[in-house]
Design a protein around this motif. Structure first.
Motif: not given
Length: 402
Positions: A285-289
């Motif tokens: 999730x962090x990588x996407x955002x």
């Protein structure tokens, strides 16, 4: 602060003008007298920046010609009467003094939530008669709910002389959806509906709501942006938005930042290393955002340089991130993207919350028909309902029609 005033174009070029007479007459038939006014607010499609708005990040939506139109009159009592041309249940009657979070269900919760939010903020709003009609496709990820909220907020703002700006109306509309309806959405949809201008994309910083209208003249460069509504919505999406928001907040806390927008893209590898103990899901999730915030910044640089075609690969990257890291895509959305790219599109990605809904496809004007046909044939071959395909024409935000 940029954004349109409540007095809109008021011309024959405004697609809401042709609808306003019908909506006003329907109001008269419902309530026995004509409305005090008619207002319109659009749906939106998001060019880039998905699941970034509730992380204080960057987004770039544009308003669509599809819009919610509301005929409204004030009442002197505390009765709120709501009617939708698209819903067969008839007039919904509510006591505005009894409105409280969770008390509304169905479509009427959205306009009722706006009345609640205005009153909770201390604005002297009385009862009203409201008739709504919308051409924004529901369930397509094009913000039909935000259009309903914003058009009612604007109408009541004008009728009661509240003096609220478009961004202030957007914040109140978001509060209605968050606190009253119970959907933990970010601010993008309401800001797009309230603040977009014709012929532009809205470059929005969702932390401080600073905005810039970016020229987005596809036709001048021989391009077209298609919206492909897959007409599907998978049950897997129920609760998935809230779960991903919670995961992003977990990642931000673990990294010691207010929100994920505070992680510079260049520091993403180190940040992911620090999240090793949080589990693979939070890391994805962090990588996407963080990477999607970076994609917004890349896109604005390309638009500023007038290189719209170069936005195509950025869209494809965004889809891969939504599919693989955030995992909010679905077979139908993936089929749109893969088919469009194989048919000569410049770029494509899912848009909106995912698990169905819509994708966008950037194409040469000369290729639009062929790409559309290829996508329709791919859906037919897969035994799927035919998708709805239409061009995304950057349109104006909420305004008074009459």
């Amino acid at each position: 602060m940029s954004g349109p005033t409540s007095e809109g174009p008021g011309s024959e070029g405004d697609p809401a003008v042709s609808e306003s007479g019908t909506v006003a007459e329907e109001f008269r038939q419902l309530y026995g007298a004509g409305p005090e006014g008619v207002w319109a607010a659009p749906g939106r499609v998001n060019l880039i920046g998905e699941y970034t708005d509730f992380n204080d990040g960057f987004v770039m939506p544009l308003a669509l010609p599809h819009r919610a139109v509301a005929a409204v009159s004030r009442r002197t009592d505390q009765v709120l009467r709501l009617h939708s041309a698209e819903v067969p249940e008839g007039v919904v009657q509510l006591d505005i003094t009894a409105l409280e979070p969770g008390s509304g269900t169905g479509w009427a919760a959205y306009p009722a939530g706006v009345v609640w939010a205005l009153r909770a903020a201390g604005h002297p709003v009385t009862g009203a008669d409201v008739h709504l009609s919308s051409t924004v496709p529901t369930g397509a990820g094009l913000s039909s709910s935000a259009a309903l909220e914003v058009v009612v907020a604007l109408a009541l703002n004008d009728l009661h002389g509240l003096g609220l700006t478009p961004p202030e109306l957007a914040v109140l509309a978001q509060r209605a959806e968050n606190a009253f309806v119970g959907v933990p959405c970010g601010i993008m949809d309401q800001m797009a509906s309230a603040c977009c201008t014709e012929g532009h994309a809205l470059y929005l910083d969702t932390r401080d709501l600073s905005q810039r209208q970016v020229p987005f003249d596809l036709a001048a460069q021989g391009l077209r942006l298609l919206v492909v509504d897959t007409r599907v919505k998978h049950a897997l999406g129920d609760g998935a938005y809230a779960e991903r928001r919670a995961g992003c907040e977990t990642g931000a806390r673990a990294l010691g930042v207010r929100a994920l927008r505070d992680i510079p893209y260049g520091e993403l590898p180190a940040a992911l290393g620090r999240l090793a103990g949080q589990g693979e899901e939070v890391r994805r999730y962090v990588r996407h955002v963080v990477s999607d915030d970076h994609r917004v910044e890349r896109t604005i640089a390309l638009l500023d340089a007038g290189d719209l075609r170069a936005v195509g690969p950025v869209l494809v990257e965004g889809h891969a991130s939504l599919r693989d890291d955030l995992r909010v895509s679905c077979p139908e959305l993936d089929l749109v993207v893969s088919t469009a790219m194989a048919s000569g599109a410049l770029g494509a990605r899912m848009t909106g919350g995912g698990f169905g809904g819509s994708a966008i496809v950037l194409v040469e004007e000369s290729d639009a028909e062929a790409v559309t046909k290829s996508v329709e044939e791919a859906f037919a071959a897969a035994g799927l309902t035919a998708p709805r395909v239409f061009p995304a024409v950057p349109s104006g935000g909420a305004h008074r029609v009459r």
